[in-house]
Scaffold this active site. Sequence first.
Site, mmCIF file in Angstrom:
data_model
loop_
_atom_site.group_PDB
_atom_site.id
_atom_site.type_symbol
_atom_site.label_atom_id
_atom_site.label_comp_id
_atom_site.label_asym_id
_atom_site.label_seq_id
_atom_site.Cartn_x
_atom_site.Cartn_y
_atom_site.Cartn_z
ATOM 1 N N ASP A 232 3.661 0.116 8.941
ATOM 2 C CA ASP A 232 3.489 -0.393 7.581
ATOM 3 C C ASP A 232 3.624 0.734 6.572
ATOM 4 O O ASP A 232 4.217 0.578 5.517
ATOM 5 C CB ASP A 232 2.125 -1.067 7.432
ATOM 6 C CG ASP A 232 0.959 -0.145 7.758
ATOM 7 O OD1 ASP A 232 1.132 0.780 8.567
ATOM 8 O OD2 ASP A 232 -0.137 -0.348 7.212
ATOM 9 N N ARG B 46 -1.481 6.881 4.855
ATOM 10 C CA ARG B 46 -2.925 6.689 4.827
ATOM 11 C C ARG B 46 -3.477 6.495 6.242
ATOM 12 O O ARG B 46 -2.742 6.626 7.221
ATOM 13 C CB ARG B 46 -3.283 5.512 3.923
ATOM 14 C CG ARG B 46 -2.824 4.183 4.446
ATOM 15 C CD ARG B 46 -3.219 3.053 3.484
ATOM 16 N NE ARG B 46 -2.742 1.774 3.964
ATOM 17 C CZ ARG B 46 -2.211 0.836 3.197
ATOM 18 N NH1 ARG B 46 -2.066 1.036 1.895
ATOM 19 N NH2 ARG B 46 -1.829 -0.308 3.702
ATOM 20 N N ASP B 47 -4.742 6.142 6.317
ATOM 21 C CA ASP B 47 -5.391 5.976 7.626
ATOM 22 C C ASP B 47 -5.005 4.629 8.235
ATOM 23 O O ASP B 47 -5.843 3.790 8.494
ATOM 24 C CB ASP B 47 -6.914 6.084 7.459
ATOM 25 C CG ASP B 47 -7.438 5.121 6.407
ATOM 26 O OD1 ASP B 47 -6.618 4.457 5.717
ATOM 27 O OD2 ASP B 47 -8.668 5.005 6.259
ATOM 28 N N GLU B 48 -3.720 4.450 8.445
ATOM 29 C CA GLU B 48 -3.235 3.187 8.988
ATOM 30 C C GLU B 48 -2.030 3.474 9.872
ATOM 31 O O GLU B 48 -2.172 3.663 11.056
ATOM 32 C CB GLU B 48 -2.920 2.212 7.847
ATOM 33 C CG GLU B 48 -2.891 0.789 8.313
ATOM 34 C CD GLU B 48 -3.347 -0.214 7.249
ATOM 35 O OE1 GLU B 48 -3.239 -1.391 7.515
ATOM 36 O OE2 GLU B 48 -3.822 0.189 6.165
ATOM 37 N N ASP C 159 5.307 -6.900 8.690
ATOM 38 C CA ASP C 159 6.148 -6.023 7.885
ATOM 39 C C ASP C 159 7.536 -5.917 8.508
ATOM 40 O O ASP C 159 8.561 -6.019 7.830
ATOM 41 C CB ASP C 159 5.502 -4.629 7.763
ATOM 42 C CG ASP C 159 4.095 -4.689 7.162
ATOM 43 O OD1 ASP C 159 3.298 -5.537 7.593
ATOM 44 O OD2 ASP C 159 3.794 -3.882 6.261
ATOM 45 N N TRP D 107 3.475 -12.850 10.705
ATOM 46 C CA TRP D 107 3.197 -11.691 11.561
ATOM 47 C C TRP D 107 3.557 -12.039 13.018
ATOM 48 O O TRP D 107 4.372 -11.373 13.639
ATOM 49 C CB TRP D 107 1.734 -11.274 11.395
ATOM 50 C CG TRP D 107 1.530 -10.393 10.182
ATOM 51 C CD1 TRP D 107 1.300 -9.045 10.188
ATOM 52 C CD2 TRP D 107 1.566 -10.772 8.790
ATOM 53 N NE1 TRP D 107 1.190 -8.571 8.898
ATOM 54 C CE2 TRP D 107 1.351 -9.607 8.022
ATOM 55 C CE3 TRP D 107 1.775 -11.969 8.111
ATOM 56 C CZ2 TRP D 107 1.321 -9.607 6.631
ATOM 57 C CZ3 TRP D 107 1.754 -11.980 6.719
ATOM 58 C CH2 TRP D 107 1.526 -10.812 6.000
ATOM 59 N N GLU E 104 4.350 -0.516 -1.608
ATOM 60 C CA GLU E 104 3.640 -1.617 -0.965
ATOM 61 C C GLU E 104 3.406 -2.770 -1.932
ATOM 62 O O GLU E 104 3.544 -3.937 -1.590
ATOM 63 C CB GLU E 104 2.286 -1.116 -0.439
ATOM 64 C CG GLU E 104 1.425 -2.220 0.152
ATOM 65 C CD GLU E 104 0.187 -1.676 0.837
ATOM 66 O OE1 GLU E 104 -0.270 -0.581 0.438
ATOM 67 O OE2 GLU E 104 -0.318 -2.333 1.765
ATOM 68 N N HIS F 280 6.212 1.534 1.800
ATOM 69 C CA HIS F 280 6.067 0.327 2.625
ATOM 70 C C HIS F 280 7.420 -0.360 2.589
ATOM 71 O O HIS F 280 8.009 -0.475 1.539
ATOM 72 C CB HIS F 280 5.047 -0.593 1.952
ATOM 73 C CG HIS F 280 3.777 -0.786 2.706
ATOM 74 N ND1 HIS F 280 2.891 0.228 2.908
ATOM 75 C CD2 HIS F 280 3.224 -1.908 3.257
ATOM 76 C CE1 HIS F 280 1.834 -0.265 3.568
ATOM 77 N NE2 HIS F 280 2.024 -1.553 3.802
HETATM 78 C C1 BGC Z 1 -0.813 -3.234 5.894
HETATM 79 C C2 BGC Z 1 0.253 -4.287 5.786
HETATM 80 C C3 BGC Z 1 -0.108 -5.382 6.730
HETATM 81 C C4 BGC Z 1 -1.358 -5.978 6.155
HETATM 82 C C5 BGC Z 1 -1.817 -7.227 6.812
HETATM 83 C C6 BGC Z 1 -2.081 -3.828 5.417
HETATM 84 O O1 BGC Z 1 -3.144 -2.962 5.422
HETATM 85 O O2 BGC Z 1 -0.477 -2.072 5.213
HETATM 86 O O3 BGC Z 1 1.460 -3.959 5.441
HETATM 87 O O4 BGC Z 1 0.883 -6.237 7.094
HETATM 88 O O5 BGC Z 1 -2.388 -5.016 6.073
HETATM 89 O O6 BGC Z 1 -3.174 -7.429 6.715
#
Ligand code: BGC
Length: 872
Positions: A453, A457-459, A466, A523, A734, A755
């Site tokens: 995504d 960041r912390d992800e 996506d 998703w 994003e 994003h």
């Molecule tokens: C992500 C997204 C993701 C979404 C769904 C986000 O934090 O960055 O791109 O699909 O959460 O909850």
Amino acid sequence: MSHVQVAPVTFEHHRKALGIGESTPRLSWVVRTELPDWRQAAYELEIGEWSSGRVDSAGSVLVAWDAPPLVSRERRSVRVRVWGEAAAEPSAWSEVAVVEAGLLSPGDWTAQLARPALPDDEEEPVVLLRREFTLDKPVARARLYATAQGVYEAELNGSRVGDHVLAPGWTSYSHRLRYQTYDVTDLLTEGVNALGAQLADGWFRGYIGFTGGRAYYGERTGLFAQLEVEHPDGSRTTVTTDGEWRSTAAPTTRAGIYSGETFDARRELPGWSSPGLDDAAWMPVELGSLDVGTLVAPDGPPVRRTQVVPAQAVTRSPSGRVLVDFGQNLVGRIRFALPDAPAGTEITVRHAEVLEHGELGTRPLRKARATDVVVLDGTGPREWEPRFTFHGFRYAEVEGWPGELTTADLEAVVVHTDLRPTGTFTCSDPDVTKLHENVVWGMRGNFVDVPTDCPQRDERLGWTGDLEAFVPTAAYLYDTAGMLRGWLADLAVEQLEDFDGIPPLYVPFLKLLPFPVSAEAGWGDAAVVVPWTLYERHGDAQLLADQWPSMTAWLDAFTSAAGPDLDFAGVPFMLGDWLDPIAPPDAPGAARTPWPLVATAYLARSARIMARAAAVLGRDGGEYAALAERVAERFRAEYVTAHGRVAYPAQTAYALALECDLLLPEQRAHAGRLLAEQVAADGWHIATGFLGTPFVADALVNAGAVAGAYELLLQRENPSWLYPVTMGATTVWERWDSMLPDGSINPGEMTSFNHYAYGAVADWLHRTVAGLAPAGPGYRTLRVAPRPGPGITSAATTHETPYGTASVSWTLEGSAFALDLVVPANSTAQVALPDGSEAFEVGSGRHRFERTVTPVAPVEKPQGFNWHPDED
Ligand code: BGC
């Protein structure tokens, strides 16, 4: 010289066929010729000693063969020649391509998992591991097969092995752990040698995800390596990770994917991976267990350094901090020569994508520290770059640099999965061309081993929705087939073995959230849309067959979530048209088009794709076709009036009704007009989130509202595709307004500047603005149908199709339209020109068409009406 050349020959979807996991890898080749309308009549394959003889077939993509399968480690030379339809004589043979199998069965592995002792003073430790060994014969050929629980870089006799970054990458480790194969013949000598590795936490043991957790796969890291050396007499020496290995703390004292690295030059150990080092003070490793049944060869290329971007400017922020601007929001890390300064001098580099009020804008990084630290040892310059982290950044703040920092002191190194670039696009509007460039950069930054995504960041998770939105664009810009085949294998195994047929929201999955995995429209649809798109773009029906169990399981789960009345009555919430521009910063799912409508449309769409996929695979898709009809009926009953007005006056609602084929023929024209009116009522601003955005431009054009689609594309005010470009964006954001018009960062918790979802419009730029699309699987037949509209007077695109380079380039001057087309050999094109004449077919080669057309008139904006009263 032959007029027909066969090149290159490739295996499955590999860029390089060393250490592959398939024992009968299918072959593809491209034919280059100036002969017009060239079609292949036959081919001949030579695979090692085996020859296919002449095979009468036009197939040149993913061609199967029936020579004896490769066995582990086997290397074969392959070449191909072809006959054109009009030729009695074959072409010359292609150059020889070499394929080498990896270790194909669990029994090939004798290595043991070597677990280093971890220093207990550091949460994110890096360790060195090593062992010496003696080769008592010369070296003919040597391979290192290696992987890790953690991330590793190997060295042999003081030299780095390979150029992979963050190996072994991130997969669903408990099911599938990739190993890498390196050719290390030149790094070994007869006599004493040393094999070493640096090992860090990576995704395995590191902090991952937005909840601050770590060690999702285990508390201990480990190295698993098997060096196989072949001698001229045919014998083999194997050296593996085992109890003989020793470990110690590395000079890199801390490394985390999110947090960055600390390197203490004072702790460097020269010669640590060379023979002769006294490692008596090092600790013995412990042996752990690793299920060799989980080991898989990579399907796609590794992550590598792909570009160096020089610093553009060094400035001081209002608070006096030293800021470096690289001019491009990118993903990778900063490399510099350690300056000459006293031992103990500490240099700190912090990274961020944007500045806010002139200072580094780190809030969007949330818990990711994105900070690298170097402690100098006073011995003078040598180059340094972090190894086991990556940052998403355009700016860096540098503290502690001795003397004046200049742009010559630092450079940014771009890292991502080293995919083969395959698509380009430009047009007469520089902002649209820039938007496209931003889409490409956004893709690069988010294809770091996993399609993610966001990269900063912390992800940085493999969010399925996506990719579902972006995959058609991705598959055009780069050859993603191998990488995504691997990712889909992870998706399938997690979905089927761990979650009763429901794909998790991100793959690889980690349990971050307290609630159970549930069916999520858009998703979960990645399970169907990604393989189908790859089939369309690469013609790989086997991939579709491999994913079939995953595809059907998703459809079952999605249908049962819809319930007996197909109305999702039992589902409390879905993400839906995520990040509609009206969604408030703290409620990203609050969209104009409620999620049940979106989910119904997506269910019908996936059911239709399933029916088509079933036909490709020779299966009965009747139940899916019938399901699609029932869902469409339900959609109409619930959301559409008899005349075609959709219940929610929203771009997404109309775009989905039209593009997912949910309306009756007699409702379509009216719905199309209402969509165009809706877009006009929105002031030609975009009003869609993740799930509507990929459809809105197509829906307008297909409804005949070409001018409306161009007005929407060329809109520069917020929200729009070009608003970020006007704000200086160099990637896709994003949120439509990740940066607000006043230059401050959107206050939402979730505000990334990199994003790819909204970049899904690039697929429409390729197919409809430039006009190049697949009309048949793998672009065997191209569809060339540009739809010029007001505001753009030329466009050009190229794509490396499986058959070779296709290109379309057109200009429109007044009413004079001219189009240049290149169709690769062994493929054809259906051409539909914008003068409204009938579509026609052409063969391979170069073509030019000139026509007089009636240019599409711009949208009519009522005079005397102020569209933006607030801005007075
Ligand atoms: C992500 C997204 C993701 C979404 C769904 C986000 O934090 O960055 O791109 O699909 O959460 O909850």
